[in-house]
Design a protein around this motif. Structure first.
Motif, mmCIF file in Angstrom:
data_model
loop_
_atom_site.group_PDB
_atom_site.id
_atom_site.type_symbol
_atom_site.label_atom_id
_atom_site.label_comp_id
_atom_site.label_asym_id
_atom_site.label_seq_id
_atom_site.Cartn_x
_atom_site.Cartn_y
_atom_site.Cartn_z
ATOM 1 N N TRP A 91 0.843 -1.203 0.000
ATOM 2 C CA TRP A 91 0.000 0.000 0.000
ATOM 3 C C TRP A 91 0.873 1.246 0.000
ATOM 4 O O TRP A 91 1.985 1.248 0.517
ATOM 5 C CB TRP A 91 -1.040 -0.043 1.109
ATOM 6 N N VAL A 92 0.341 2.296 -0.617
ATOM 7 C CA VAL A 92 1.120 3.509 -0.912
ATOM 8 C C VAL A 92 0.390 4.723 -0.365
ATOM 9 O O VAL A 92 -0.827 4.863 -0.535
ATOM 10 C CB VAL A 92 1.334 3.636 -2.442
ATOM 11 N N LEU A 93 1.139 5.591 0.313
ATOM 12 C CA LEU A 93 0.562 6.776 0.974
ATOM 13 C C LEU A 93 0.952 8.067 0.250
ATOM 14 O O LEU A 93 2.124 8.274 -0.057
ATOM 15 C CB LEU A 93 1.067 6.841 2.420
ATOM 16 N N VAL A 107 0.419 10.327 -9.940
ATOM 17 C CA VAL A 107 1.673 9.558 -10.022
ATOM 18 C C VAL A 107 1.806 8.651 -8.798
ATOM 19 O O VAL A 107 2.368 7.556 -8.893
ATOM 20 C CB VAL A 107 2.900 10.476 -10.267
ATOM 21 N N THR A 108 1.254 9.070 -7.651
ATOM 22 C CA THR A 108 1.304 8.167 -6.487
ATOM 23 C C THR A 108 0.447 6.929 -6.755
ATOM 24 O O THR A 108 0.826 5.798 -6.404
ATOM 25 C CB THR A 108 0.839 8.862 -5.201
ATOM 26 N N ALA A 109 -0.717 7.122 -7.369
ATOM 27 C CA ALA A 109 -1.562 5.967 -7.721
ATOM 28 C C ALA A 109 -0.828 5.062 -8.715
ATOM 29 O O ALA A 109 -0.895 3.822 -8.620
ATOM 30 C CB ALA A 109 -2.879 6.457 -8.318
ATOM 31 N N LEU A 110 -0.120 5.684 -9.658
ATOM 32 C CA LEU A 110 0.644 4.892 -10.633
ATOM 33 C C LEU A 110 1.751 4.089 -9.942
ATOM 34 O O LEU A 110 2.022 2.941 -10.313
ATOM 35 C CB LEU A 110 1.232 5.821 -11.710
ATOM 36 N N ILE A 111 2.356 4.687 -8.924
ATOM 37 C CA ILE A 111 3.365 3.961 -8.133
ATOM 38 C C ILE A 111 2.716 2.715 -7.525
ATOM 39 O O ILE A 111 3.288 1.618 -7.557
ATOM 40 C CB ILE A 111 3.974 4.878 -7.041
ATOM 41 N N ALA A 112 1.502 2.875 -6.982
ATOM 42 C CA ALA A 112 0.813 1.712 -6.395
ATOM 43 C C ALA A 112 0.629 0.613 -7.440
ATOM 44 O O ALA A 112 0.819 -0.576 -7.155
ATOM 45 C CB ALA A 112 -0.530 2.133 -5.805
ATOM 46 N N ALA A 113 0.272 1.002 -8.657
ATOM 47 C CA ALA A 113 0.073 0.011 -9.728
ATOM 48 C C ALA A 113 1.392 -0.671 -10.095
ATOM 49 O O ALA A 113 1.436 -1.893 -10.310
ATOM 50 C CB ALA A 113 -0.540 0.690 -10.950
#
Ligand SMILES: Nc1ncnc2c1ncn2[C@@H]1O[C@H](COP(=O)(O)OP(=O)(O)OP(=O)(O)O)[C@@H](O)[C@H]1O
Ligand SMILES: Cc1ncsc1CCO
Ligand SMILES: [Mg+2]
Length: 288
Positions: free
Chosen positions: A111-113, A219-225
């Motif tokens: 998970w990414v914050l 870009v944070t959502a893309l990091i999660a992907a």
């Protein structure tokens, strides 16, 4: 006794270890993302929902904006990664975020914050610090957000916008990575990624991306992907996602008349990225 390796062989081994073949790695992450289309649960702010979902879809992932506290027990165990963004925080949402993060951690899901405006108020800072305790795999913020989180101090920020360059937050990022065991990324003219020891810079992107709201959230959502594709290589995944999004911005700006059309063209460019473009544009290198 003479070493059987020639100096050039030794150098190339060391070079490989410190500086992997980044453009190839970026392409491998993006191709695998398209092949596997991971399901990404997003608990994100109202401003960002549309662009975050479209960024994930264009890249090849499958977004789901699921944020009710009563729903996460059923839903979070099904996802490949969870993305939490505190941009438009309220008590109600915070409870859902904490529950989802705990479930993700318990189920071994990355998970990414995104600690939007972490230094803007005591409420927000405490919320972000509590979330960090729930062991995010990656934390991505702008310079002011990472400094506030690392110092656990309110101030030094202009709401969701940064008052710092990313490089100003280098030591804060390293220290936060060490104390949290998360990979920490700081966005800006150079995107910084650290695990607390090694630091790399991703040099893609264009300044106009700051004029499109929620590009940071996206870009944070893309990091999660990207992390969902290979959770055991979160450092490489984070750098690769930042570079990919930056390249989409670079291509998009050529077709844009200003921020509104950059938003559209960035998403189109992300969708159309191919191997040749990634290999020709990805710029990632070590930073000390
Ligand atoms: N000066 C710059 N040059 C190139 N790219 C940039 C620059 N500033 C930001 N970017 C890129 O824009 C994107 C968003 O980064 P930014 O630091 O603006 O995030 P943010 O402040 O969290 O944004 P938001 O909160 O609006 O989502 C990142 O992909 C980053 O690499
Ligand atoms: C402008 C704004 N305010 C809260 S969240 C958000 C979107 C960018 O982070
Ligand atoms: Mg932000």
């Amino acid at each position: 006794m003479e070493n059987s390796n020639t100096p050039s062989e030794c150098e190339s081994e060391i070079h490989q270890e410190i500086q992997p073949q980044w453009p190839q790695k970026v392409w491998e992450f993006l191709s695998k993302l398209r092949q596997t289309s991971p399901l990404i649960q997003c608990i994100t702010n109202f401003v960002s929902m549309d662009i975050v979902a479209n960024t994930l879809l264009s890249a090849g992932a499958s977004p789901a904006m699921v944020h009710a506290a009563d729903e996460v027990a059923d839903f979070t165990p099904q996802v490949h990664a969870l993305y939490i963004n505190v941009g438009t925080l309220s008590d109600h949402w915070l409870a859902a975020m904490k529950r989802a993060a705990a479930i993700a951690a318990h189920n071994g899901k990355p998970w990414v914050l995104d600690p939007v405006a972490a230094g803007s108020s005591g409420f927000r800072l405490r919320a972000c610090l509590d979330l960090v305790q729930l062991r995010p795999t990656v934390i991505r913020g702008n310079g002011s957000e990472i400094i506030a989180l690392s110092r656990a101090a309110v101030g030094g920020t202009k709401g969701a916008d940064s008052m710092h360059d990313s490089v100003d937050a280098l030591e804060a990022a390293k220290s936060l990575a060490q104390s949290s065991s998360a990979i920490v990324a700081v966005s800006g003219a150079v995107d910084i990624v650290t695990d607390g020891q090694q630091v790399i810079g991703a040099y893609n992107g264009v300044p106009m991306m700051q004029k499109v709201t929620a590009t940071g959230c996206s870009v944070t959502a893309l990091i999660a992907a990207f992390v969902a594709v290979d959770p055991t290589h979160a450092f490489e995944a984070t750098a690769s996602a930042l570079s990919t999004f930056g390249i989409a911005g670079e291509l998009g700006v050529h077709m844009a008349k200003g921020p509104a059309s950059l938003r559209v063209n960035l998403i189109d460019s992300l969708y159309g990225l191919d191997e040749e473009t990634i290999l020709g544009h990805a710029k990632i290198s070590p930073l000390s």
